[in-house]
Write a protein that holds these residues in place. Structure first.
Motif, PDB file in Angstrom:
ATOM      1  N   ILE A   1       6.465  45.209 -16.367  1.00 54.24           N
ATOM      2  CA  ILE A   1       7.799  44.766 -15.940  1.00 54.24           C
ATOM      3  C   ILE A   1       8.809  45.891 -16.106  1.00 54.24           C
ATOM      4  O   ILE A   1       9.548  46.236 -15.177  1.00 54.24           O
ATOM      5  CB  ILE A   1       8.257  43.542 -16.757  1.00 54.24           C
ATOM      6  N   SER A   2       8.851  46.473 -17.298  1.00 53.09           N
ATOM      7  CA  SER A   2       9.885  47.473 -17.596  1.00 53.09           C
ATOM      8  C   SER A   2       9.686  48.775 -16.827  1.00 53.09           C
ATOM      9  O   SER A   2      10.650  49.498 -16.565  1.00 53.09           O
ATOM     10  CB  SER A   2       9.916  47.757 -19.105  1.00 53.09           C
ATOM     11  N   ASN A   3       8.442  49.075 -16.435  1.00 48.52           N
ATOM     12  CA  ASN A   3       8.173  50.336 -15.730  1.00 48.52           C
ATOM     13  C   ASN A   3       8.359  50.232 -14.218  1.00 48.52           C
ATOM     14  O   ASN A   3       8.278  51.249 -13.522  1.00 48.52           O
ATOM     15  CB  ASN A   3       6.747  50.814 -16.025  1.00 48.52           C
ATOM     16  N   ASN A   4       8.583  49.034 -13.713  1.00 53.58           N
ATOM     17  CA  ASN A   4       8.741  48.851 -12.265  1.00 53.58           C
ATOM     18  C   ASN A   4      10.214  48.622 -11.912  1.00 53.58           C
ATOM     19  O   ASN A   4      10.746  47.526 -12.093  1.00 53.58           O
ATOM     20  CB  ASN A   4       7.902  47.678 -11.778  1.00 53.58           C
ATOM     21  N   GLU A   5      10.848  49.654 -11.443  1.00 52.63           N
ATOM     22  CA  GLU A   5      12.242  49.538 -10.986  1.00 52.63           C
ATOM     23  C   GLU A   5      12.300  48.777  -9.657  1.00 52.63           C
ATOM     24  O   GLU A   5      11.355  48.813  -8.866  1.00 52.63           O
ATOM     25  CB  GLU A   5      12.834  50.934 -10.786  1.00 52.63           C
ATOM     26  N   VAL A   6      13.404  48.101  -9.424  1.00 48.86           N
ATOM     27  CA  VAL A   6      13.607  47.420  -8.150  1.00 48.86           C
ATOM     28  C   VAL A   6      14.002  48.451  -7.100  1.00 48.86           C
ATOM     29  O   VAL A   6      14.951  49.196  -7.285  1.00 48.86           O
ATOM     30  CB  VAL A   6      14.702  46.333  -8.255  1.00 48.86           C
ATOM     31  N   ASP A   7      13.238  48.490  -6.005  1.00 51.25           N
ATOM     32  CA  ASP A   7      13.526  49.448  -4.946  1.00 51.25           C
ATOM     33  C   ASP A   7      14.616  48.891  -4.021  1.00 51.25           C
ATOM     34  O   ASP A   7      14.718  47.680  -3.824  1.00 51.25           O
ATOM     35  CB  ASP A   7      12.254  49.710  -4.134  1.00 51.25           C
ATOM     36  N   TYR A   8      15.431  49.785  -3.435  1.00 49.19           N
ATOM     37  CA  TYR A   8      16.503  49.329  -2.541  1.00 49.19           C
ATOM     38  C   TYR A   8      16.527  50.112  -1.222  1.00 49.19           C
ATOM     39  O   TYR A   8      17.500  50.079  -0.478  1.00 49.19           O
ATOM     40  CB  TYR A   8      17.866  49.432  -3.243  1.00 49.19           C
TER      41      TYR A   8
END
Length: 211
Positions: free
Chosen positions: A87-94
């Motif tokens: 969870i913490s290593n996966n940034e939300v892409d935009y």
């Protein structure tokens, strides 16, 4: 699980009694069967080893149980760590491909959660008291909130990209800033519950070492 240990201990006692009578009764009869021949040292050793092996099988059950329990504890905690770090290593892409990228990242998170659920069920075979249940529940709920944070922002980014508004980059930037603040908050809260769980599991491991 205490009942299992009691049963194993009873079996060990029975094995010792059996061994006693085997030594007492079988060896004399063995010597008489030899009759005219004198029993060799090797013959006697072989009989004693047979008795010892029956005891070893039962006494080994205690070692095997503790070893198995230890492995399940480590596997369970390892599965939790994998879930939380995914969870913490996966940034939300935009980016323009955010929908597909975030979908793939969410799938990795959900797979890590699935593996954790399996280990969560397995550990109940060895630990089922209220203290463990509470520590595990608190940590799981807090981590689920962390996961939900990722899911919600992914959907929001997708909707913003679909609208193609002129200020969408500003809106996304604002939401990402808030997301990072929330991430720090959830990291701290999960760490608190994680430490409680670690403390409990350490006690369980120490108790096994003392037996």
């Amino acid at each position: 699980m205490e009942i299992i240990l009691i049963i194993v201990q009873i079996l060990i006692l029975v094995a010792i009694v059996i061994a006693y009578f085997m030594i007492k009764n079988l060896l004399p009869s063995y010597f008489s069967e030899k009759g005219k021949n004198i029993a060799t040292k090797e013959d006697i050793t072989e009989k004693v080893k047979t008795v010892e092996s029956s005891i070893s099988i039962l006494t080994g059950n205690i070692v095997d149980y503790n070893s198995l329990k230890r492995n399940y504890i480590l596997d369970y905690f390892g599965a939790y760590n994998n879930w939380q770090r995914t969870i913490s290593n996966n940034e939300v892409d935009y980016s323009s491909n955010a929908k597909e990228i975030n979908k793939q990242r969410l799938e990795r998170i959900l797979e890590a959660k699935r593996l954790y659920n399996i280990k969560e069920g397995e550990i109940e075979l060895f630990i089922s008291d209220q203290e463990f249940y509470q520590a595990r529940t608190d940590l799981t709920i807090e981590t689920l909130k962390f996961q939900q944070l990722f899911e919600e922002l992914s959907l929001e980014i997708e909707h913003i990209n679909q609208k193609n508004e002129t200020n969408k980059l500003d809106v996304i930037s604002e939401k990402l800033t808030q997301y990072r603040k929330d991430t720090i908050s959830y990291t701290k809260s999960t760490q608190k519950f994680r430490n409680i769980l670690i403390s409990y599991l350490e006690k369980e491991l120490k108790k096994m070492m003392e037996k």
